[in-house]
Design an enzyme around this catalytic site. Structure first.
Site, mmCIF file in Angstrom:
data_model
loop_
_atom_site.group_PDB
_atom_site.id
_atom_site.type_symbol
_atom_site.label_atom_id
_atom_site.label_comp_id
_atom_site.label_asym_id
_atom_site.label_seq_id
_atom_site.Cartn_x
_atom_site.Cartn_y
_atom_site.Cartn_z
ATOM 1 N N LEU A 1 26.586 15.253 24.092
ATOM 2 C CA LEU A 1 26.880 14.229 25.086
ATOM 3 C C LEU A 1 25.551 13.689 25.589
ATOM 4 C CD1 LEU A 1 29.674 15.902 27.292
ATOM 5 C CD2 LEU A 1 30.001 14.151 25.533
ATOM 6 N N ASP A 2 25.512 12.407 25.943
ATOM 7 C CA ASP A 2 24.301 11.838 26.509
ATOM 8 C C ASP A 2 23.922 12.585 27.788
ATOM 9 O OD1 ASP A 2 24.206 9.948 24.506
ATOM 10 O OD2 ASP A 2 25.250 8.411 25.686
ATOM 11 N N ARG A 3 22.660 12.553 28.111
ATOM 12 C CA ARG A 3 22.166 13.286 29.275
ATOM 13 C C ARG A 3 22.911 12.921 30.560
ATOM 14 N NH1 ARG A 3 15.790 13.525 31.216
ATOM 15 N NH2 ARG A 3 16.132 14.862 33.034
#
Length: 316
Positions: free
Chosen positions: A144-146
């Protein structure tokens, strides 16, 4: 089994069923956490790594019962002092949504990368390994993106990792996200079928755009709530491309609020004044087949309080 060599230690590892079928280089990446990949390939080339007493090439696969000689190596990256255990435990332990002997599902906190790198000394996976130091294998199934929160799958067995990877590759994992989009739209459902192409800038930043020569990408958006200048939607990515939901939302003319890469600067400034300090994208649900039993597992991550507070304050 261990053997001292010039004051250092040689390790002998017997390949079990979990590791059988794996390439030797990937096997070593798991057992030599913190050792640069370049060094692992060097000790393979020089024959310092042995399989059943003989040399082994990086691409060769292992079998149950193989005996692997691992030479002494020195860890060259982060030591445990750089991973603040109490801080990580406070952020992660209470956010485990599901766990058994094969895997766990975490409600990943926003602002925390899934792994270290690019100037970060640790991420979610390093944190989990630190607070579960005796747990054995812990590997990311996906990313998942940060700045995205929500359901993140982590494998605790090599067999589980392999089967879950296959489910993701075949688009068999049901994923549902909550996203707050800029603008108010009347339609209840919007299916976006637009191929995506990834570009890497000289700075190393990854940018994705809709392009005819890109890879197929499909996302379904379903309206949940309408506000005066924004719309809360469920986003269901049918395929799994990098930044897919964010780029498809932008292509509709309704970027995700708080998106510093693909969003609208004026909209983002307005929502910062309303208290939104992050990308409004949350991995709400994950549905998949259990890698050992085949049973359908459905996990839901509650929306974080900061996002709920933003929604409460929005005019309709």
């Amino acid at each position: 089994m261990k053997q001292a060599v010039n004051g250092a230690t040689v390790k002998w590892i017997e390949v079990d069923e979990e590791s059988a079928g794996q390439r030797i280089d990937n096997f070593l990446f798991t057992h030599l956490k913190g050792v640069p990949k370049s060094h692992i390939y060097r000790i393979l080339r020089t024959g310092e790594v042995r399989c059943n007493g003989g040399r082994i090439q990086a691409q060769e696969r292992l079998h149950v019962g193989d005996l692997i000689r691992v030479p002494p190596v020195r860890l060259t990256i982060r030591d445990s002092k750089r991973v603040p255990k109490d801080f990580v435990r406070a952020r992660l332990e209470s956010r485990i949504l599901y766990e058994d002997d094969d895997l766990l599902v975490l409600n990943k906190p926003a602002g925390m990368a899934v792994h270290g790198g690019s100037g970060l000394c640790f991420g979610v996976i390093e944190g989990l390994r630190e607070i579960r130091s005796g747990a054995g294998l812990l590997e990311l199934v996906h990313r998942l993106d940060r700045d995205t929160s929500g359901c993140l799958l982590i494998a605790k067995k090599r067999s589980a990792l392999r089967i879950l990877h296959e489910q993701f590759r075949n688009d068999e994992v049901e994923k549902v996200y909550f996203a707050l989009l800029a603008g108010r739209w009347s339609r209840a459902r919007w299916m976006i079928d637009a191929p995506l192409k990834r570009n890497v800038l000289q700075s190393g930043e990854r940018l994705v755009k809709v392009a005819r020569d890109g890879k197929p990408a499909v996302t379904e958006f379903r309206r949940k709530e309408r506000y005066a200048n924004s719309t809360l939607v469920e986003a269901r990515p049918i395929t799994g491309r990098t930044h897919q939901i964010r780029v498809h939302a932008r292509s509709m003319g309704h970027p995700i609020v708080g998106d510093e890469r693909y969003g609208d600067d004026e909209v983002n400034r307005d929502f910062r004044r309303r208290g939104l300090k992050r990308l409004f994208l949350h991995a709400l649900e994950a549905g998949f087949r259990h890698p050992r039993t085949g049973k359908l597992i459905e996990v839901r991550a509650p929306l974080d309080q900061d996002l709920r507070d933003v929604l409460k304050g929005l005019p309709r």
